[in-house]
Write an enzyme that holds these catalytic residues in place. Structure first.
Site, PDB file in Angstrom:
ATOM      1  N   PHE A  14       0.913  -1.297  -0.101  1.00  0.00           N
ATOM      2  CA  PHE A  14       0.066  -0.122   0.128  1.00  0.00           C
ATOM      3  C   PHE A  14       0.938   1.359  -0.003  1.00  0.00           C
ATOM      4  O   PHE A  14       0.775   2.176  -0.865  1.00  0.00           O
ATOM      5  CB  PHE A  14      -0.898  -0.072   1.141  1.00  0.00           C
ATOM      6  CG  PHE A  14      -1.727   1.294   1.692  1.00  0.00           C
ATOM      7  CD1 PHE A  14      -2.516   1.967   0.634  1.00  0.00           C
ATOM      8  CD2 PHE A  14      -1.676   1.938   2.884  1.00  0.00           C
ATOM      9  CE1 PHE A  14      -2.960   3.146   1.060  1.00  0.00           C
ATOM     10  CE2 PHE A  14      -2.227   2.934   3.147  1.00  0.00           C
ATOM     11  CZ  PHE A  14      -2.962   3.690   2.167  1.00  0.00           C
ATOM     12  N   GLY A  39       1.430  -8.074  -2.104  1.00  0.00           N
ATOM     13  CA  GLY A  39       1.571  -7.159  -3.006  1.00  0.00           C
ATOM     14  C   GLY A  39       0.735  -6.971  -4.213  1.00  0.00           C
ATOM     15  O   GLY A  39       0.097  -8.130  -4.758  1.00  0.00           O
ATOM     16  N   ALA A  80       8.949  -3.305   4.409  1.00  0.00           N
ATOM     17  CA  ALA A  80       8.277  -4.344   4.728  1.00  0.00           C
ATOM     18  C   ALA A  80       8.057  -4.813   6.264  1.00  0.00           C
ATOM     19  O   ALA A  80       8.947  -4.712   6.746  1.00  0.00           O
ATOM     20  CB  ALA A  80       9.129  -5.567   4.086  1.00  0.00           C
ATOM     21  N   TYR A 146       4.623  -6.032  17.296  1.00  0.00           N
ATOM     22  CA  TYR A 146       4.903  -5.191  16.366  1.00  0.00           C
ATOM     23  C   TYR A 146       5.316  -3.751  16.696  1.00  0.00           C
ATOM     24  O   TYR A 146       6.600  -3.371  16.083  1.00  0.00           O
ATOM     25  CB  TYR A 146       3.665  -4.833  15.386  1.00  0.00           C
ATOM     26  CG  TYR A 146       3.488  -3.782  14.452  1.00  0.00           C
ATOM     27  CD1 TYR A 146       3.825  -3.942  13.115  1.00  0.00           C
ATOM     28  CD2 TYR A 146       3.297  -2.283  14.863  1.00  0.00           C
ATOM     29  CE1 TYR A 146       3.755  -2.968  12.172  1.00  0.00           C
ATOM     30  CE2 TYR A 146       3.406  -1.404  13.996  1.00  0.00           C
ATOM     31  CZ  TYR A 146       3.500  -1.468  12.504  1.00  0.00           C
ATOM     32  OH  TYR A 146       3.561  -0.577  11.669  1.00  0.00           O
TER      33      TYR A 146
END
Length: 310
Positions: A14, A39, A80, A146
């Site tokens: 995105f 992707g 990424a 994360y």
């Protein structure tokens, strides 16, 4: 003079596709390194046909592949990552991609002596802020795998700067939105939920009083910040990328109602809600990158609705 080649991980995603578009406008060659799990294959095939973009279909978890693919690149953009939602559901994969992957990219960049690496960090490194706006020197208290990986990424950049002279900028993205974003994206789930209801003439339902807020930043402005960080004279700093405005969920509902053009009032679901607020101090972005946002939340959300409804 040959064109400078930028190595961009996650370049088919995105944010990546918006960045690639700007890089091509500035006459860079682009080498996309992406495992294509999320992707846009069709768009990448179109870009490759221009002759200015190449795709290396590989995974950042494989250090040898990263090192080999980066050869000859002048600078690096590392986007990424595994998303916040997925990182909580599967911490093992998250650590593998978001920590081991980060290290593979940074180590290769240091070995190849690239001019600059731009890392997509996140405002989530702050955790729940004690004050607004949030400043780069505030305490960091990441809460999920994360967020922890993003903070670790910044620490690793510092290590390679000290040990091998790597030059870097870490961009702490706030709440990114815009056309082409997956409906499951963490920060846009509230937008999608509201829009789905509004399209069928139903009012948006808001938990609590709608006081929780986010700093929504349009993906075009995000892409501009990445290119600015690639080209800025100053480096070796984290930089907030947001609008500096905290938009409450209640305000967001009003903006979307107006954009969709329906005559409804939001409904409030009275229950206890943990009110978290987000707003970036973007002084450093202006001073270090010469960057500031160009798209207001009202305009950005209206354009997003137009692109969805047609």
């Amino acid at each position: 003079m040959s064109k400078k080649t930028v190595f961009i991980t996650g370049g088919a995603g995105f944010i990546g596709l918006h960045v690639v578009r700007l890089l091509l406008e500035k006459d860079y060659q682009v080498r996309i390194f992406d495992n294509m799990s999320r992707g846009d294959r069709e768009r990448i095939d179109e870009l490759v046909k221009t002759g200015n973009v190449e795709l290396v279909e590989q995974d950042v978890r494989y250090g040898g592949a990263v090192h080999a693919a980066m050869k000859g690149c002048e600078s690096v953009i590392h986007l990424a990552a595994v998303s916040i939602n997925k990182s909580q559901a599967d911490p093992y994969e998250s650590i593998d991609i978001n920590v081991v992957g980060n290290n593979n990219v940074f180590a290769a960049a240091a070995d190849h002596g690239v001019r600059r690496i731009v890392f997509a960090s996140s405002a989530s490194v702050y955790g729940d802020p004690k004050k607004l706006p949030m400043h780069e020197d505030d305490e960091l208290s990441p809460l999920t795998p994360y967020c922890i990986a993003k903070r670790t990424g910044e620490d690793l950049l510092g290590f390679y700067q000290r040990s091998k002279g790597l030059n870097w900028v870490a961009l702490r993205f706030f709440n990114v939105y815009g056309p082409g974003q997956k409906p499951t994206a963490y920060y846009t789930s509230v937008i999608n939920h509201f829009v789905k209801r509004l399209k069928t003439g139903q009012p948006p339902i808001i938990d609590g009083k709608g006081e929780q807020s986010m700093d929504f930043i349009h993906v075009h402005d995000i892409a501009r910040s990445v290119v600015a960080a690639l080209e800025s004279e100053q480096g070796n700093v984290p930089v907030n990328i947001g609008t500096g405005i905290d938009t409450t969920v209640a305000s967001l509902a009003e903006i979307l109602i107006k954009a969709v053009g329906v005559d409804v009032e939001p409904q409030f679901n009275p229950r206890e809600v943990l009110v978290s607020r987000r707003a970036a101090d973007i002084t450093r972005a202006k001073e270090v990158l010469g960057w500031e946002p160009t798209i207001t939340v009202g305009d950005g959300m209206t354009d997003l609705i137009k692109s969805e409804i047609g």
